[in-house]
Scaffold this motif. Structure first.
Motif, mmCIF file in Angstrom:
data_model
loop_
_atom_site.group_PDB
_atom_site.id
_atom_site.type_symbol
_atom_site.label_atom_id
_atom_site.label_comp_id
_atom_site.label_asym_id
_atom_site.label_seq_id
_atom_site.Cartn_x
_atom_site.Cartn_y
_atom_site.Cartn_z
ATOM 1 N N ALA A 14 38.848 36.851 44.752
ATOM 2 C CA ALA A 14 39.593 36.515 43.533
ATOM 3 C C ALA A 14 39.202 35.117 43.031
ATOM 4 O O ALA A 14 39.595 34.719 41.935
ATOM 5 C CB ALA A 14 41.088 36.589 43.800
ATOM 6 N N ALA A 147 42.225 39.464 40.248
ATOM 7 C CA ALA A 147 41.251 39.886 39.228
ATOM 8 C C ALA A 147 41.014 41.369 39.506
ATOM 9 O O ALA A 147 41.316 41.846 40.611
ATOM 10 C CB ALA A 147 39.948 39.103 39.333
ATOM 11 N N SER A 148 40.474 42.080 38.537
ATOM 12 C CA SER A 148 40.248 43.516 38.753
ATOM 13 C C SER A 148 39.282 43.709 39.932
ATOM 14 O O SER A 148 38.455 42.829 40.214
ATOM 15 C CB SER A 148 39.639 44.140 37.497
ATOM 16 N N HIS A 150 36.782 45.650 40.142
ATOM 17 C CA HIS A 150 35.396 45.690 39.686
ATOM 18 C C HIS A 150 34.850 44.265 39.500
ATOM 19 O O HIS A 150 33.752 43.951 39.939
ATOM 20 C CB HIS A 150 35.290 46.481 38.376
ATOM 21 N N GLU A 151 35.640 43.429 38.860
ATOM 22 C CA GLU A 151 35.147 42.058 38.634
ATOM 23 C C GLU A 151 34.982 41.301 39.953
ATOM 24 O O GLU A 151 34.009 40.570 40.147
ATOM 25 C CB GLU A 151 36.080 41.299 37.682
ATOM 26 N N ARG A 152 35.903 41.511 40.865
ATOM 27 C CA ARG A 152 35.797 40.809 42.158
ATOM 28 C C ARG A 152 34.553 41.271 42.913
ATOM 29 O O ARG A 152 33.831 40.474 43.514
ATOM 30 C CB ARG A 152 37.067 41.026 42.976
ATOM 31 N N ARG A 155 31.470 39.737 41.299
ATOM 32 C CA ARG A 155 31.315 38.326 41.683
ATOM 33 C C ARG A 155 30.668 38.225 43.060
ATOM 34 O O ARG A 155 29.752 37.449 43.284
ATOM 35 C CB ARG A 155 32.688 37.633 41.727
ATOM 36 N N ASP A 201 45.955 36.018 36.634
ATOM 37 C CA ASP A 201 44.919 37.050 36.579
ATOM 38 C C ASP A 201 43.655 36.420 35.997
ATOM 39 O O ASP A 201 43.630 36.016 34.839
ATOM 40 C CB ASP A 201 45.395 38.224 35.714
ATOM 41 N N THR A 202 42.616 36.324 36.830
ATOM 42 C CA THR A 202 41.403 35.615 36.426
ATOM 43 C C THR A 202 40.326 36.538 35.872
ATOM 44 O O THR A 202 39.206 36.092 35.646
ATOM 45 C CB THR A 202 40.821 34.821 37.616
ATOM 46 N N THR A 203 40.669 37.816 35.663
ATOM 47 C CA THR A 203 39.670 38.750 35.116
ATOM 48 C C THR A 203 39.149 38.197 33.787
ATOM 49 O O THR A 203 39.943 37.875 32.899
ATOM 50 C CB THR A 203 40.294 40.152 34.890
ATOM 51 N N GLY A 204 37.835 38.046 33.697
ATOM 52 C CA GLY A 204 37.234 37.548 32.460
ATOM 53 C C GLY A 204 37.316 36.042 32.291
ATOM 54 O O GLY A 204 36.880 35.512 31.263
#
Ligand code: CDP
Ligand code: CDP
Length: 222
Positions: A14, A147-148, A150-152, A155, A201-204
């Protein structure tokens, strides 16, 4: 400003350690990567060729394990019995086994005691899974970073690729999800947002944007 305890919890990748380290540097606080501690215990068990599912055997190993940190760039250095294991504790094998080792009562008790000792007389930014709920329930600032999936996974994929790993994005996504499930469903201090933690929420969001957001939260609280 009086030295504070800042707890940053959340699922795998995250951005906890990245953000915690930047905040600690800026505030002049100690940064404590509690995940690294559980990874050292896992590495010790793997090296001793202990069956990871044998809780008693892992427990018996605990008194032989000394964990220390030293400053380093770009990452803090981690030592197991004075040997630098910073890179080794991030291996796929350690990552695969760490959630099982972290579920054991004696392991959690030993790590929690060590973490509280480090935090007792200095400002700290501590990241993990149970810092706000169990390790430092009195922390002035509690952040739950998400975070989502997918994004995690993306990363972590980019980070691994830079290190030459050939794990695929799909493999990483599955591993991240599986570890989150194990960490969230274990009996002792599972991954959970503390009631008084602030969810971010750090997505994006870029690293810098997350740092600014959390600094804003700290300023409001301090
Ligand atoms: O960096 P990443 O999110 O991959 O994991 P980590 O923070 O290095 O943590 C590795 C593992 O240690 C987690 O998946 C948990 O099983 C365990 N852990 C824990 O149980 N409690 C903590 N406070 C920190 C980590
Ligand atoms: O400690 P945790 O497992 O929560 O995550 P991390 O190791 O700090 O971050 C995982 C990866 O995501 C690193 O390569 C960071 O540079 C990256 N990251 C990002 O791209 N954007 C963010 N907002 C936070 C982290």
């Amino acid at each position: 400003m009086v030295a504070m305890q800042i707890a940053i919890d959340g699922p795998a990748s995250a951005g906890k350690s990245t953000i915690a380290k930047i905040l600690a540097n800026q505030l002049g606080y100690i940064y404590v990567d509690t995940g690294a501690m559980y990874r050292v215990v896992t590495l010790a068990a793997l090296r001793a060729q202990i069956d990871i599912n044998d809780e008693d055997a892992v427990t018996q190993l605990l008194p032989t394990i000394q964990i220390t940190f030293a400053p380093g760039e770009p990452v803090q250095r981690v030592y197991y019995n004075e040997q630098d294991v910073t890179e080794e504790i991030r291996s796929a094998t350690v990552t695969k086994n760490v959630s099982a080792v972290s579920s054991y009562a004696a392991v959690r008790e030993a790590m929690t005691n060590l973490q509280r000792l480090i935090a007792q007389d200095a400002g700290v930014v501590m990241d993990g899974r149970d810092i706000g709920t169990t390790v430092l329930p009195q922390a002035q600032v509690k952040i739950f970073l998400v975070a989502s999936v997918h994004e995690r996974a993306l990363r972590r994929f980019k980070e691994n690729q830079a290190k030459g790993s050939n794990e695929t994005l799909a493999e990483i996504e599955q591993a991240v999800q599986h570890r989150d499930e194990l960490d969230s469903n274990r009996a002792i201090s599972p991954l959970r947002k503390a009631d008084d933690a602030i969810k971010v929420d750090t997505t994006g969001m870029s690293i810098d944007a997350v740092v600014q957001k959390i600094k804003g939260i700290i300023t409001n609280i301090a």
